[in-house]
Design an enzyme around this catalytic site. Sequence first.
Site, PDB file in Angstrom:
ATOM      1  N   PHE A   1      -4.304  -1.111 -17.330  1.00 30.30           N
ATOM      2  CA  PHE A   1      -5.184  -0.570 -16.217  1.00 30.30           C
ATOM      3  C   PHE A   1      -6.157  -1.143 -15.949  1.00 30.30           C
ATOM      4  O   PHE A   1      -6.991  -1.665 -16.868  1.00 30.30           O
ATOM      5  CB  PHE A   1      -5.321   0.739 -16.962  1.00 30.30           C
ATOM      6  CG  PHE A   1      -6.187   1.830 -16.199  1.00 30.30           C
ATOM      7  CD1 PHE A   1      -5.348   2.502 -15.024  1.00 30.30           C
ATOM      8  CD2 PHE A   1      -7.460   1.844 -15.956  1.00 30.30           C
ATOM      9  CE1 PHE A   1      -6.076   3.201 -14.125  1.00 30.30           C
ATOM     10  CE2 PHE A   1      -8.180   2.655 -15.038  1.00 30.30           C
ATOM     11  CZ  PHE A   1      -7.450   3.220 -14.184  1.00 30.30           C
TER      12      PHE A   1
ATOM     13  N   ASP B   1     -10.263  -8.396 -18.828  1.00 32.00           N
ATOM     14  CA  ASP B   1     -10.887  -6.862 -18.686  1.00 32.00           C
ATOM     15  C   ASP B   1     -11.219  -6.216 -19.840  1.00 32.00           C
ATOM     16  O   ASP B   1     -10.449  -5.758 -20.535  1.00 32.00           O
ATOM     17  CB  ASP B   1      -9.590  -6.064 -17.932  1.00 32.00           C
ATOM     18  CG  ASP B   1     -10.233  -4.551 -17.440  1.00 32.00           C
ATOM     19  OD1 ASP B   1     -11.131  -4.373 -17.917  1.00 32.00           O
ATOM     20  OD2 ASP B   1      -9.542  -4.131 -16.593  1.00 32.00           O
TER      21      ASP B   1
ATOM     22  N   LYS C   1     -17.599   0.783 -18.334  1.00 34.18           N
ATOM     23  CA  LYS C   1     -17.964   1.988 -19.200  1.00 34.18           C
ATOM     24  C   LYS C   1     -19.033   2.078 -20.154  1.00 34.18           C
ATOM     25  O   LYS C   1     -20.160   2.769 -19.695  1.00 34.18           O
ATOM     26  CB  LYS C   1     -16.468   2.097 -20.060  1.00 34.18           C
ATOM     27  CG  LYS C   1     -15.186   2.409 -19.297  1.00 34.18           C
ATOM     28  CD  LYS C   1     -13.986   2.960 -20.039  1.00 34.18           C
ATOM     29  CE  LYS C   1     -13.054   3.838 -19.132  1.00 34.18           C
ATOM     30  NZ  LYS C   1     -12.045   2.856 -18.390  1.00 34.18           N
TER      31      LYS C   1
END
Length: 381
Positions: free
Chosen positions: A123, A208, A237
């Site tokens: 993702f 990532d 995040k």
Amino acid sequence: MNTYARFPIALVRGEGARVWDADGKGYLDFVAGIAVNSLGHCHPAVAKAVSEQVRTLIHVSNLYHIEPQARLAKALCDHSFADRVFFCNSGAEANEAAIKLARRYGAEQAQGRSEIITALNSFHGRTLATLTATGQEKIRLGYDPLPAGFRYVPFNDLDAVVDAVDERTAAILVEPIQGEGGVVVPDVAYIRGLRQLCDDKRLLLMFDEVQVGMGRTGRLFGYEHFGVEPDVMTLAKALGGGLPLGAMLAREDVARSFPPGSHASTFGGNPVVCRAGLAVMETILEAGLVENCEAMGNALRQGLEALAQRFTFIREVRGKGLLLGLEMDRECGSMVLECMKEGLLVVLAGANVLRMVPPLTIGQAEVDEALEILERVLERV
Ligand SMILES: *Cc1c(COP(=O)(O)O)cnc(C)c1O
């Protein structure tokens, strides 16, 4: 718009690892904004830094030097492999920046190579380029035509990557530990093999770390578990302590492919979000939150493994630090709802994996409380 299948509660207040809904019901929050509120809700250091900054300077353009941004960039570089940072507002934008940098680097420094290899079940975000990088068909469905230049291989399968690399390949982009894809920790040999492959073929290795970075896995950055360093890394995040902040980090020789005018963001790295980011970074380091994450992660994991012994529909306990997943032999959306009713927030990672990503500040009492609630819910399955 109706893009979220929302739970029937509205959260109105948070403190530490707890949130309260509009009816006054409290919850132990093991979602934490999906790995965002790593310091817990409304941490005093973040609240103080932000409130000071909003009274001093809220926003100026990146046409000018921005002190908190420079200080945060330095702190990130001092504690990682990187020499340079580009700031943006989200994980998708951080990956978008990494994709753009890889293409420019390929054009200028690697014989025009432009293709990026990513992993199945990965993702990377919801912009057109990052959803194309994402190795899940359901995320790409309906968005044709997609940008060209991406190729997918199974995760944790080094041979598949070796086979996929050709004269067009510019970079490999992977999560060092897959989050949304089901909390999947690859073999050390796989990540080390990717590094070796990238060195041999002169490809960029891009991690990532939007979900796993900033202490989540019991190391400040996920790559530290594998004894290798990437060429490019993305963060978001937890980086801004709840404020929208993303970053793309690179070594100097790679960052050189981004000269003035090659990329930009109006809000990226503005004074307020960077003050929040500095408070996050300082608190993680000064309060020993990486160490606490490792200790509490081990405690939670032990409890989950005990539950997995008892309830045979739990197939596996996976993860690192406080990124933990329980794979079930069935869909577990209803268990998430039952936990919510019992006062514990947890989140899925794929239909069959129940994921826990609590604040890194939690203590043993909160771990025990979460395990008790989960046990009650599992007893009723
Ligand atoms: C959440 C996530 C993203 C996307 O971040 P947004 O801020 O929602 O754009 C990208 N990569 C990974 C690994 C993520 O977990």
